[in-house]
Design a protein around this motif. Structure first.
Motif, PDB file in Angstrom:
ATOM      1  N   GLY A  13      55.486  56.232   6.799  1.00 32.63           N
ATOM      2  CA  GLY A  13      54.167  55.698   6.444  1.00 32.63           C
ATOM      3  C   GLY A  13      54.014  54.279   6.947  1.00 32.63           C
ATOM      4  N   GLN A  14      54.585  53.334   6.205  1.00 33.64           N
ATOM      5  CA  GLN A  14      54.484  51.912   6.552  1.00 33.64           C
ATOM      6  C   GLN A  14      54.910  51.621   7.997  1.00 33.64           C
ATOM      7  OE1 GLN A  14      56.294  48.806   3.849  1.00 33.64           O
ATOM      8  NE2 GLN A  14      57.839  48.807   5.481  1.00 33.64           N
ATOM      9  N   GLU A  15      56.051  52.143   8.414  1.00 33.77           N
ATOM     10  CA  GLU A  15      56.601  51.777   9.724  1.00 33.77           C
ATOM     11  C   GLU A  15      55.961  52.524  10.891  1.00 33.77           C
ATOM     12  OE1 GLU A  15      58.549  49.114  10.247  1.00 33.77           O
ATOM     13  OE2 GLU A  15      58.121  48.819   8.124  1.00 33.77           O
ATOM     14  N   MET A  16      55.292  53.624  10.644  1.00 34.90           N
ATOM     15  CA  MET A  16      54.602  54.341  11.712  1.00 34.90           C
ATOM     16  C   MET A  16      53.117  53.990  11.754  1.00 34.90           C
ATOM     17  SD  MET A  16      56.940  55.924  13.355  1.00 34.90           S
ATOM     18  CE  MET A  16      56.132  57.114  14.393  1.00 34.90           C
ATOM     19  N   ALA A  17      52.643  53.219  10.785  1.00 38.15           N
ATOM     20  CA  ALA A  17      51.241  52.788  10.795  1.00 38.15           C
ATOM     21  C   ALA A  17      50.991  51.956  12.045  1.00 38.15           C
ATOM     22  CB  ALA A  17      50.928  51.976   9.543  1.00 38.15           C
ATOM     23  N   GLY A  18      49.904  52.255  12.732  1.00 40.70           N
ATOM     24  CA  GLY A  18      49.580  51.560  13.974  1.00 40.70           C
ATOM     25  C   GLY A  18      50.094  52.271  15.214  1.00 40.70           C
ATOM     26  N   LEU A  19      50.900  53.307  15.014  1.00 46.29           N
ATOM     27  CA  LEU A  19      51.447  54.040  16.160  1.00 46.29           C
ATOM     28  C   LEU A  19      50.684  55.342  16.425  1.00 46.29           C
ATOM     29  CD1 LEU A  19      55.215  53.355  15.501  1.00 46.29           C
ATOM     30  CD2 LEU A  19      53.785  52.368  17.296  1.00 46.29           C
ATOM     31  N   GLU A  20      49.469  55.436  15.881  1.00 46.82           N
ATOM     32  CA  GLU A  20      48.630  56.578  16.208  1.00 46.82           C
ATOM     33  C   GLU A  20      48.363  56.519  17.714  1.00 46.82           C
ATOM     34  OE1 GLU A  20      47.764  54.077  14.086  1.00 46.82           O
ATOM     35  OE2 GLU A  20      48.043  55.014  12.135  1.00 46.82           O
ATOM     36  N   GLY A  21      48.326  57.660  18.357  1.00 49.17           N
ATOM     37  CA  GLY A  21      48.120  57.686  19.805  1.00 49.17           C
ATOM     38  C   GLY A  21      49.419  57.602  20.598  1.00 49.17           C
TER      39      GLY A  21
END
Length: 183
Positions: free
Chosen positions: A66-74
């Motif tokens: 959750g926290q650490e993968m946020a922003g890695l969409e795409g």
């Protein structure tokens, strides 16, 4: 040390790869938490001063995925190869990290080199342990390139700003202070 059948480990890898693809398509990796035992640990080193560690399925879901993968969409993380040890249940998966955005030359933004994950199988199609490794220098160079080209998503910009703040985030520890050893 219990051994595992190669067929069972291969099935676990197939399930893992498919669930990763599903999560990439959704831009949400938290559903992967179901593929870890309740007491699993998941961590990685982030240079000479910091390491990340999530302990238990809830922290893996909320922090690592959750926290650490946020922003890695795409971003996608296609696996290139797996190495399997049936005796120990250890599996190493090598992956690339590829962004959906494209450079002026037509290539996707992707760090040089390759990353990987070392897993320990816990039975019942779940991992009991995962440690990631990647070339921090190449990843940092890619993000600098993307910043210069204004190619970072708003989520990634927020992620970078968050990482530069002095506010400690859950799961992050100074080297040697993690609740369980990294390696």
């Amino acid at each position: 040390m219990a051994g595992y059948s190669r067929d069972e480990l291969d099935q676990m890898i197939e399930r893992w790869v498919q669930e990763n693809k599903n999560c990439e398509a959704q831009g949400d990796w938290r559903p992967l938490a179901q593929m870890y035992t309740a007491e699993a640990t998941y961590g990685w080193n982030y240079g000479p001063q910091q390491e990340f560690m999530a302990v238990g399925r809830d922290e893996i879901r909320d922090l690592a995925l959750g926290q650490e993968m946020a922003g890695l969409e795409g971003w996608t993380y296609p696996y290139q190869e797996f190495v399997v040890d049936e005796r120990s249940g250890s599996v190493i998966g090598f992956w690339k990290q590829i962004n959906e955005r494209i450079r002026a030359d037509g290539s996707h933004y992707s760090p040089e080199g390759i990353g990987g994950s070392w897993f320990r199988y816990g039975g019942d199609f779940q991992w009991s342990w995962q440690r990631d490794f990647f070339d921090f220098g190449n990843v940092a160079a890619l993000f600098v390139e993307m910043m210069s080209a204004d190619a970072l998503s708003p989520g990634m910009q927020k992620r970078i700003a968050r990482s530069m703040s002095d506010e400690p985030l859950p799961g992050w520890y100074r080297i040697g202070e993690s609740p369980v050893p990294l390696w």
